[in-house]
Write an enzyme that holds these catalytic residues in place. Sequence first.
Site, PDB file in Angstrom:
ATOM      1  N   GLU A 229      60.983   2.299  30.145  1.00 54.22           N
ATOM      2  CA  GLU A 229      62.084   1.838  30.996  1.00 54.22           C
ATOM      3  C   GLU A 229      62.516   0.456  30.524  1.00 54.22           C
ATOM      4  O   GLU A 229      61.676  -0.376  30.175  1.00 54.22           O
ATOM      5  CB  GLU A 229      61.627   1.739  32.448  1.00 54.22           C
ATOM      6  CG  GLU A 229      61.181   3.071  33.004  1.00 54.22           C
ATOM      7  CD  GLU A 229      60.908   2.961  34.487  1.00 54.22           C
ATOM      8  OE1 GLU A 229      61.855   3.116  35.261  1.00 54.22           O
ATOM      9  OE2 GLU A 229      59.753   2.690  34.855  1.00 54.22           O
ATOM     10  N   HIS A 253      54.175  11.316  37.068  1.00 53.73           N
ATOM     11  CA  HIS A 253      55.186  11.829  36.141  1.00 53.73           C
ATOM     12  C   HIS A 253      54.610  12.186  34.760  1.00 53.73           C
ATOM     13  O   HIS A 253      54.900  13.240  34.215  1.00 53.73           O
ATOM     14  CB  HIS A 253      56.310  10.823  35.955  1.00 53.73           C
ATOM     15  CG  HIS A 253      56.919  10.347  37.243  1.00 53.73           C
ATOM     16  ND1 HIS A 253      57.046  11.169  38.335  1.00 53.73           N
ATOM     17  CD2 HIS A 253      57.429   9.149  37.618  1.00 53.73           C
ATOM     18  CE1 HIS A 253      57.610  10.497  39.320  1.00 53.73           C
ATOM     19  NE2 HIS A 253      57.850   9.263  38.915  1.00 53.73           N
TER      20      HIS A 253
END
Length: 506
Positions: A229, A253
């Site tokens: 990210e 995730h």
Amino acid sequence: MRSLHSSSATAAPAVIVIFGAAGDLTKRKLIPALFNLEAQNLLPSQIAMVGIDRVAMNSDTYRQTMGSDMASYVGNGFEQNLWDDNVDKVYYMPGDFRDPDSYQQLKTLLLEVDNEQGTPGNYLFYLATPPSFFGIIASELARAGLNEESEGHWRRIIIEKPFGSDLQSARALNAALHESFEEHQIYRIDHYLGKETVQNMMAYRFGNGTVEPIWNYRYIDHVQITVAESLGVEDRASYYEEAGALRDMIANHLLAVLSIVAMEPPNSFDADAIRDEQTKVLKAIEPFSPQRVLTDTVRGQYGEAVLDNTQHLHAYRDEPGIASDSKTETYVALRLKINSWRWAGVPFYLRTGKRMHDRYSEVVIQYKHAPNMMFRGALKRHKNVEPDRLVLRIQPNEGISMQFNAKVPGTEFKMSQVLMDFDYDDYFEESNTASGYETLIYDCLCGDATLFKRADNIEVCWEFLQPILDVWKSLPPRDFPNYPAGSNGPEEADDLLARDGFHWKN
Ligand code: BG6
């Protein structure tokens, strides 16, 4: 946009009750997702939503508040007429999640809604609240009898991560939920499983005859799973300081993606057949000894940086609400092994971090070299023949590419790496509209639990992570911050692969 399972039939009629209706998730994701489902004719006419939260307001005010933001949250596909036509299906009641009276009021309101909208008593309770409320809301719903499935109607509850913060709390949460709801009524969201590209990994692996035969240790050298990210912690300091990257991303995730990449082919397309295989492969991850935590995990925290001589990026410790000596990790890399016939000897490398160079999530399958490099002599001067790599791009630029070697035209025998590329955008128009919540809400309304996590799956993830949590807690990091914002993470993470003769595909 829909899960692999579902047909294009409209979902079952129901009232969707959102706890935390005044919060961000509801406004940004849930109501826009309902709107998108309506726009695609995937909701029946007997559908309604009841919002409940502490804020005092009536249904009219709630409709106006939500309506004013919807255009920006839905984006290009927003149609004012459609919103106006459906807004009377949205209700709101102020309530205290801890107060049994609120649940009696909710019960009364639900009967009124059923009367007005013709909904048949099916209720989907969506807990868009902090996790500390999950157990309380579940037990108060049960106390009010709102968990009871009888006379052909169903009651379902959706919760979203975090599902506990370690093995013990995850077990306690499952136990608390099971006191009030049966497992088949509980839908645990991991929004990565709602992503088209993650679901497509199943289609790619099990829908093509050419993929599975070479999807194993004989042909695959190693696997990299990256969720990078570029954003920092943003305004979630209080949550993130407690969580950190291991709990926030790996526990759900990344392990979810791993389970799809590594699972055995399920015997059927049944929700439990698929979830059995996912859990089985997670159980097969070799447990970490304290020694292996030291050698096979890397944690990091971003420090300040100036990008392109202009953009100043704060260190994590200088972000609003973050302790100036915070020990919270914003980056994690792991090297793990799966003890199964398919994956013997194949390392899996997982990494995730905030404030990295780019935002991208992908799986890289690196294949072994050809067993007999007959070109070796001819290639003396160009010794590095790159291995073939399959890259499954989860986001952005969703797609799949295969990197392989080809001969460079000319009299000399030279090889160079080339790329075969599939982009979703080239084939499918509808690929980029959905957030993942559309699929998940639709599937829950249809009673299809394939993309939701089961209790055993949650616990097996924490079983694997618990030794890491324990060792990290007893040995606080001494080198934080250890990677500059806007970089590819700490050097130790590069060393983790270099030791095995590999490097991250950045
Ligand atoms: C959330 C995490 O679950 O996933 C966030 O709490 C993270 O910290 C987010 O930013 C990433 O999701 P996506 O879909 O943007 O990759």
